[in-house]
Design a protein around this motif. Structure first.
Motif, PDB file in Angstrom:
ATOM      1  N   GLU A   1       0.842  -1.191   0.000  1.00 55.14           N
ATOM      2  CA  GLU A   1       0.000   0.000   0.000  1.00 55.14           C
ATOM      3  C   GLU A   1       0.880   1.245   0.000  1.00 55.14           C
ATOM      4  N   ILE A   2       0.633   2.131  -0.937  1.00 52.07           N
ATOM      5  CA  ILE A   2       1.350   3.402  -0.999  1.00 52.07           C
ATOM      6  C   ILE A   2       0.339   4.513  -0.745  1.00 52.07           C
ATOM      7  N   HIS A   3       0.463   5.166   0.384  1.00 52.25           N
ATOM      8  CA  HIS A   3      -0.447   6.251   0.753  1.00 52.25           C
ATOM      9  C   HIS A   3       0.263   7.575   0.470  1.00 52.25           C
ATOM     10  N   SER A   4      -0.170   8.257  -0.577  1.00 57.37           N
ATOM     11  CA  SER A   4       0.433   9.519  -0.969  1.00 57.37           C
ATOM     12  C   SER A   4      -0.669  10.445  -1.455  1.00 57.37           C
ATOM     13  N   THR A   5      -0.289  11.547  -2.098  1.00 56.95           N
ATOM     14  CA  THR A   5      -1.280  12.506  -2.568  1.00 56.95           C
ATOM     15  C   THR A   5      -2.120  11.899  -3.692  1.00 56.95           C
ATOM     16  N   ALA A   6      -3.347  12.368  -3.814  1.00 60.89           N
ATOM     17  CA  ALA A   6      -4.233  11.857  -4.853  1.00 60.89           C
ATOM     18  C   ALA A   6      -3.659  12.107  -6.247  1.00 60.89           C
ATOM     19  N   ILE A   7      -2.985  13.249  -6.428  1.00 63.07           N
ATOM     20  CA  ILE A   7      -2.396  13.571  -7.729  1.00 63.07           C
ATOM     21  C   ILE A   7      -1.307  12.561  -8.081  1.00 63.07           C
ATOM     22  N   ASP A   8      -0.415  12.280  -7.127  1.00 58.46           N
ATOM     23  CA  ASP A   8       0.665  11.326  -7.392  1.00 58.46           C
ATOM     24  C   ASP A   8       0.121   9.936  -7.696  1.00 58.46           C
ATOM     25  N   ILE A   9      -0.831   9.490  -6.892  1.00 56.56           N
ATOM     26  CA  ILE A   9      -1.362   8.144  -7.080  1.00 56.56           C
ATOM     27  C   ILE A   9      -2.092   8.036  -8.415  1.00 56.56           C
ATOM     28  N   ALA A  10      -2.864   9.052  -8.770  1.00 54.51           N
ATOM     29  CA  ALA A  10      -3.568   9.028 -10.054  1.00 54.51           C
ATOM     30  C   ALA A  10      -2.580   8.996 -11.213  1.00 54.51           C
ATOM     31  N   ALA A  11      -1.503   9.784 -11.115  1.00 55.08           N
ATOM     32  CA  ALA A  11      -0.510   9.805 -12.188  1.00 55.08           C
ATOM     33  C   ALA A  11       0.230   8.475 -12.285  1.00 55.08           C
ATOM     34  N   VAL A  12       0.602   7.907 -11.145  1.00 56.69           N
ATOM     35  CA  VAL A  12       1.298   6.618 -11.150  1.00 56.69           C
ATOM     36  C   VAL A  12       0.409   5.529 -11.734  1.00 56.69           C
ATOM     37  N   TYR A  13      -0.840   5.513 -11.292  1.00 57.60           N
ATOM     38  CA  TYR A  13      -1.763   4.483 -11.781  1.00 57.60           C
ATOM     39  C   TYR A  13      -1.949   4.607 -13.297  1.00 57.60           C
ATOM     40  N   ASP A  14      -2.098   5.834 -13.774  1.00 60.07           N
ATOM     41  CA  ASP A  14      -2.307   6.035 -15.209  1.00 60.07           C
ATOM     42  C   ASP A  14      -1.088   5.577 -16.003  1.00 60.07           C
ATOM     43  N   ARG A  15       0.114   5.898 -15.506  1.00 59.95           N
ATOM     44  CA  ARG A  15       1.316   5.505 -16.232  1.00 59.95           C
ATOM     45  C   ARG A  15       1.482   3.986 -16.245  1.00 59.95           C
ATOM     46  N   ILE A  16       1.241   3.343 -15.114  1.00 60.07           N
ATOM     47  CA  ILE A  16       1.353   1.886 -15.053  1.00 60.07           C
ATOM     48  C   ILE A  16       0.343   1.231 -15.986  1.00 60.07           C
ATOM     49  N   ARG A  17      -0.871   1.752 -15.993  1.00 61.57           N
ATOM     50  CA  ARG A  17      -1.905   1.163 -16.840  1.00 61.57           C
ATOM     51  C   ARG A  17      -1.558   1.334 -18.324  1.00 61.57           C
TER      52      ARG A  17
ATOM     53  N   VAL B   1       0.888  -5.030 -12.436  1.00 60.22           N
ATOM     54  CA  VAL B   1       1.685  -5.362 -11.257  1.00 60.22           C
ATOM     55  C   VAL B   1       3.151  -5.527 -11.636  1.00 60.22           C
ATOM     56  N   ASP B   2       3.415  -6.294 -12.683  1.00 60.00           N
ATOM     57  CA  ASP B   2       4.803  -6.552 -13.071  1.00 60.00           C
ATOM     58  C   ASP B   2       5.509  -5.273 -13.512  1.00 60.00           C
ATOM     59  N   SER B   3       4.791  -4.371 -14.188  1.00 64.28           N
ATOM     60  CA  SER B   3       5.387  -3.093 -14.572  1.00 64.28           C
ATOM     61  C   SER B   3       5.757  -2.274 -13.339  1.00 64.28           C
ATOM     62  N   ALA B   4       4.856  -2.241 -12.359  1.00 62.99           N
ATOM     63  CA  ALA B   4       5.121  -1.472 -11.139  1.00 62.99           C
ATOM     64  C   ALA B   4       6.299  -2.059 -10.368  1.00 62.99           C
ATOM     65  N   ILE B   5       6.353  -3.395 -10.250  1.00 62.88           N
ATOM     66  CA  ILE B   5       7.451  -4.030  -9.527  1.00 62.88           C
ATOM     67  C   ILE B   5       8.770  -3.782 -10.249  1.00 62.88           C
ATOM     68  N   ASP B   6       8.766  -3.871 -11.590  1.00 56.84           N
ATOM     69  CA  ASP B   6       9.974  -3.551 -12.357  1.00 56.84           C
ATOM     70  C   ASP B   6      10.471  -2.145 -12.034  1.00 56.84           C
ATOM     71  N   ALA B   7       9.547  -1.193 -12.015  1.00 57.81           N
ATOM     72  CA  ALA B   7       9.929   0.195 -11.769  1.00 57.81           C
ATOM     73  C   ALA B   7      10.529   0.364 -10.376  1.00 57.81           C
ATOM     74  N   LEU B   8       9.972  -0.321  -9.385  1.00 55.69           N
ATOM     75  CA  LEU B   8      10.450  -0.171  -8.020  1.00 55.69           C
ATOM     76  C   LEU B   8      11.792  -0.860  -7.796  1.00 55.69           C
ATOM     77  N   LEU B   9      11.975  -2.027  -8.402  1.00 57.83           N
ATOM     78  CA  LEU B   9      13.175  -2.805  -8.131  1.00 57.83           C
ATOM     79  C   LEU B   9      14.331  -2.482  -9.070  1.00 57.83           C
ATOM     80  N   THR B  10      14.045  -2.092 -10.285  1.00 63.15           N
ATOM     81  CA  THR B  10      15.114  -1.851 -11.253  1.00 63.15           C
ATOM     82  C   THR B  10      15.224  -0.397 -11.666  1.00 63.15           C
ATOM     83  N   GLY B  11      14.253   0.425 -11.300  1.00 65.46           N
ATOM     84  CA  GLY B  11      14.315   1.828 -11.648  1.00 65.46           C
ATOM     85  C   GLY B  11      13.769   2.165 -13.018  1.00 65.46           C
ATOM     86  N   CYS B  12      13.217   1.189 -13.747  1.00 63.00           N
ATOM     87  CA  CYS B  12      12.656   1.472 -15.063  1.00 63.00           C
ATOM     88  C   CYS B  12      11.610   0.426 -15.400  1.00 63.00           C
ATOM     89  N   MET B  13      10.738   0.775 -16.360  1.00 58.05           N
ATOM     90  CA  MET B  13       9.744  -0.166 -16.876  1.00 58.05           C
ATOM     91  C   MET B  13      10.101  -0.474 -18.328  1.00 58.05           C
TER      92      MET B  13
END
Length: 449
Positions: A203-219, A240-252
């Motif tokens: 769970e990542i609890h952050s600003t609505a703007i950040d979460i919306a932008a992250v979700y849109d980019r991952i999708r 999920v795999d795109s998000a995990i790639d970004a967190l663990l390797t720094g890129c998608m």
């Protein structure tokens, strides 16, 4: 003249009854019984919360009388009493804290909402949500907020209560919206929790703007990868795999590079060629995993355990063994599951005692779920009081429980097998959580003839 009768004939046919009449009666009985049971449960929860709050107030007054000052919310005595209530109710300390803060707000400032809750007409979740949202509200707005909250908690689900009361607070305090947004932003956090079947939630609890932008980019990234030839993963899996790639390797990775990595492709450099795929790096993270030897070697399929995350299947455990940078061996008695011997086969010099304690207690003993490698190692008998740095005198604790224990609000004893036993100042007794025990004396088997 009386009406004619037919004494010798058959009685007149009965008028047909409504086929739904009996069904409606049963439904009404069931519905009313369900409503009555719900009110009883709500009323019992209200009594319990009222008692929790009264106990906390009594403890605070007692401490004030003894010390001459009211304890602060972060004082060890408060943490100790919260832990005592959490142990008795089998919930987390933070859950008790949230309930008490909301209950104090309801009781002292929102009498109508508090009365609805005490009367059993609203659930504890709804009442606590209302009290939590009201914290920090100026007293001039209590009346309007109380009237609205008392209505909502009787008629709406918890999510709707939260949404409408947040909107009401924004209407009442438009000038403080920015301030509250800043305070909430400063409280953003990340939390992990285990679910089932070797899965977990981040769970990542952050600003609505950040979460919306992250979700849109991952999708968008997952949608692009979804059309790649040979790709069989669902859109959700690709996100999920795109998000995990970004967190663990720094890129998608884009579709042209093969799309997001599958789970465990990220463990080690799996690309072909001498240099491998630069986007697939070793995981730079620390996790504590307990794996049976038979599982690690392929001789068995018993599941492994990830500290704070629950079980993992045998195949996943073997994959971790194949790619891990370090590992530690412990010999466990197969009869009573106590640690007999312990040594290390690590790439670097190990902190052997620390690893032994982490094996015995993979998470904080108080039950908060904090992994051992992020928690404190506590001397049961304090070091400055001649407490030895041995496993018989050490336990794994989160910082707040550690502070409460050192402040004297819990008396701790370690059993012969290494299990810590706590007795709080207020009489509660808890066996702290351990995954394994440690055998500290040699035992000679005597075989009867």
């Amino acid at each position: 003249m009386s009406d004619p009768t037919d004494e010798g004939g058959s009685p007149p046919p009965a008028e047909p009854q409504d086929p739904f009449a009996a069904l409606d009666a049963r439904e009404e009985l069931f519905t009313k019984s369900l409503q009555h049971a719900d009110r009883m449960v709500n009323a019992a929860a209200a009594v319990r919360l009222h008692l929790m709050l009264a106990g906390m107030d009594a403890m605070l007054l007692e401490e004030q009388e003894q010390t001459g000052s009211m304890p602060r919310p972060d004082d060890p005595v408060v943490t100790g009493f919260l832990l005592h209530q959490a142990n008795e109710l089998r919930v987390t300390r933070s859950a008790v804290q949230r309930r008490l803060d909301a209950a104090r707000m309801l009781r002292d400032h929102l009498p109508a909402t508090w009365a609805v809750f005490l009367g059993g007409a609203a659930s504890e979740d709804a009442a606590v949500a209302a009290g939590t949202i009201a914290i920090g509200l100026p007293p001039t707005h209590y009346g309007v907020f109380d009237a609205k909250a008392a209505e909502l908690i009787q008629t709406e689900r918890v999510r709707a209560v939260e949404r409408e009361l947040h909107e009401l607070r924004d209407e009442l305090e438009p000038e403080t919206t920015t301030e509250r947004h800043t305070e909430a932003t400063n409280r953003r956090f990340v939390r992990a929790r285990a679910t089932q079947d070797g899965q977990a939630v981040l769970e990542i609890h952050s600003t609505a703007i950040d979460i919306a932008a992250v979700y849109d980019r991952i999708r968008k990234h997952a949608v692009a990868a979804h059309g790649r030839d040979g790709e069989c993963r669902t859109l959700g899996c690709l996100m999920v795999d795109s998000a995990i790639d970004a967190l663990l390797t720094g890129c998608m990775r884009g579709p042209e590079a093969g799309g997001p990595s599958y789970p465990f492709e990220r463990l080690g450099e799996t690309g072909e060629g001498g240099d491998g795929d630069a986007s697939r790096k070793l995981i730079d993270a620390t996790i504590l995993v307990t794996i049976p030897a038979n599982t690690a070697t392929g001789a068995g399929d018993a599941p492994g355990q990830v500290a704070g995350m629950g079980t993992i299947d045998a195949e996943t455990a073997r994959t971790l063994v194949a790619h891990t940078a370090t590992w530690t061996r412990a010999v466990i008695d197969p009869v009573d599951d106590v640690i007999l011997k312990f040594d290390s086969h690590e790439r670097y010099i190990p902190a052997g005692l620390k690893k032994l304690l982490h094996l015995r207690q993979p998470t904080c003993g108080c039950g908060c779920g904090l992994p051992a490698h992020r928690a404190d190692i506590d001397h049961v008998q304090r070091f400055e009081h001649d407490g030895r740095t041995r496993h018989q005198n050490l336990q794994i604790l989160c910082r707040r429980s550690h502070q409460a224990k050192d402040a004297g609000f819990a008396d701790v004893r370690i059993g012969a097998d290494g299990t810590p036993y706590w007795r709080t100042k207020w009489g509660g007794v808890q066996v702290m959580k351990t995954a394994m025990r440690i055998r500290t004396t040699d035992e000679t088997e005597h075989t009867p003839f």
